[in-house]
Design an enzyme around this catalytic site. Structure first.
Site, PDB file in Angstrom:
ATOM      1  N   GLU A   1      49.149  32.340   6.964  1.00  0.00           N
ATOM      2  CA  GLU A   1      47.899  32.650   6.622  1.00  0.00           C
ATOM      3  C   GLU A   1      47.383  33.315   5.403  1.00  0.00           C
ATOM      4  OE1 GLU A   1      46.851  34.786  10.299  1.00  0.00           O
ATOM      5  OE2 GLU A   1      47.297  33.039  11.332  1.00  0.00           O
TER       6      GLU A   1
ATOM      7  N   HIS B   1      42.179  32.784  12.631  1.00  0.00           N
ATOM      8  CA  HIS B   1      42.687  33.930  13.650  1.00  0.00           C
ATOM      9  C   HIS B   1      41.774  34.995  13.948  1.00  0.00           C
ATOM     10  CE1 HIS B   1      46.820  36.146  13.957  1.00  0.00           C
ATOM     11  NE2 HIS B   1      46.309  36.359  14.823  1.00  0.00           N
TER      12      HIS B   1
ATOM     13  N   GLY C   1      40.867  34.922  17.679  1.00  0.00           N
ATOM     14  CA  GLY C   1      40.750  35.015  18.960  1.00  0.00           C
ATOM     15  C   GLY C   1      40.269  36.302  19.387  1.00  0.00           C
TER      16      GLY C   1
END
Length: 410
Positions: A269, A292, A294
């Site tokens: 990432e 990313h 969540g």
């Protein structure tokens, strides 16, 4: 290693990676003024300079606290990961250096579950592809590959806090839920436990992953597992980037075996929002890609900030280690004004408690209260004692073979 009592204004608190401001507020409210806040992730050299005189460290998921970064931080006494995961920290090394690590295992549970549920609805309705075409000026009005959630089967791998919360949301939408977990977990609602991953995969319309990053889960979903999923099914991964073999997922999407996917975590990432994001999944209109996020809601970040900061403050103030992920867990009362609290972190081996008690008795120091807990190869004993000066007892405790750290609170 001795850690004598420091006044709060001398304890250096460092918060990295844009930890929510509520964490700093909580520290300041409790009297901590030496607080340093960084919105970015420092490189290794910068991190080592920062850690040289840091007592309490707060990080999120990008900062790697391992190896040499830990070797040089002699003053560090506690670490807080302002997130669920702790794989960015060498927990064993921290433990061996007498550094408890705290996290927030529950604070963003709802946020992740809601994102996954929303993505499931979007995938089943074919929204990702229709949205992409509309952005290119194409009018794709069709009921093809567009379905309701009601009656569909959701497979959940990992029935922990997030997986079970997702189960509740999915059943409320009319879905059937089947799950697999390596541990026995009681079903919620009408959900059904399945005995193995291989048994679960052929039964689902949507598969959602909610497992930690461990040796067992790395590359858990590859070509073999994707082939077991029914043709036309969907995959959602909002857990960890190493769980899914991305190249195998790409092949499955190209073949048309899967109808789509939603991916929130990736093997590699970008280090920051200013760095480019690259993935072979960029080529697919039927794949939802999120950076990313969540647990990235305001509610979750506030909850995390307060939960982790509170744990760090309690450890700093009175030595409590409740819910530490790598350390003996001890819940301690507030220190009585007339007493001194001596905390001894040591190698867990026979005779340690006897030698610690002897150190106090040899100096005629009365122990008013004692607390002890061990975890693996580390022991943690806390003594509230009557003594005017702790210098001599601290020296004697440090001379005990196997002592890792002595800390004193007045």
């Amino acid at each position: 290693m001795t850690k004598l009592s420091l006044s709060k204004e001398k304890i250096k608190v460092v918060l990295l990676e844009g930890v929510h401001p509520d964490a700093e507020k909580l520290f300041r409210k409790d009297g901590y003024d030496n607080i340093h806040v960084y919105n970015s992730t420092p490189n290794d050299d910068e991190l080592q300079n920062i850690l040289a005189d840091t007592h309490i460290l707060g990080i999120r998921s990008r900062t790697q606290l391992k190896g040499q970064n830990l070797d040089t931080c002699e003053k560090l006494m506690a670490v807080g990961t302002f997130c669920i995961g702790t794989n960015q920290v060498d927990l064993d090394q921290c433990k061996s250096q007498g550094i408890p690590v705290f996290n927030a295992p529950f604070s963003n549970t709802r946020s992740v579950a809601e994102l996954v549920m929303a993505e499931i609805i979007l995938l089943l309705r074919g929204i990702p592809e229709k949205n992409a075409k509309a952005h290119r000026g194409q009018w794709f009005k069709s009921a093809l590959n567009s379905n309701e959630t009601r009656g569909k089967t959701l497979g959940i791998v990992g029935f922990g806090h997030i997986g079970s919360q997702l189960c509740i949301l999915a059943e409320a939408m009319g879905m059937k839920v089947k799950y697999y977990d390596i541990e026995n977990k009681l079903p919620l609602g009408n959900s059904e436990a399945v005995g193995s991953l291989e048994e679960l995969l052929p039964q689902v319309d949507v598969l959602s992953l909610h497992v930690p990053d461990t040796e067992l889960t790395q590359e858990m979903i590859g070509a073999k597992e994707l082939a077991l999923l029914p043709k036309g099914s969907f995959l959602v991964n909002a857990a960890r980037g190493q769980i899914v073999v991305i190249d195998d997922l790409v092949k499955s999407l190209k073949m048309g075996h899967l109808n789509g996917a939603a991916i929130d975590v990736f093997p590699t990432e970008p280090a920051s929002n200013n760095d480019p994001f690259e993935s072979p999944l960029l080529a697919f209109d039927n794949v939802i890609l999120t950076p990313h996020i969540g647990g990235s809601t305001q509610e979750a970040q506030v909850n995390i900030a307060n939960e982790v900061a509170d744990k760090l403050i309690k450890y700093s103030n009175n030595g409590s280690t409740s819910s530490a992920v790598n350390f003996p867990e001890v819940s301690l009362p507030a220190l009585h004004a007339d007493l001194t609290r001596v905390m001894h972190i040591h190698e867990n081996k026979p005779g340690m408690l006897e030698r610690i008690n002897h150190a106090f008795s040899s100096q005629s120091i009365n122990i008013a209260a004692m607390y002890l807990q061990t975890s693996g190869d580390v022991g943690y004993v806390i003594m509230d004692v009557n003594c005017e000066s702790s210098d001599s007892i601290v020296k004697q405790l440090n001379d005990i073979d196997g002592t890792i750290r002595v800390r004193v609170l007045h």
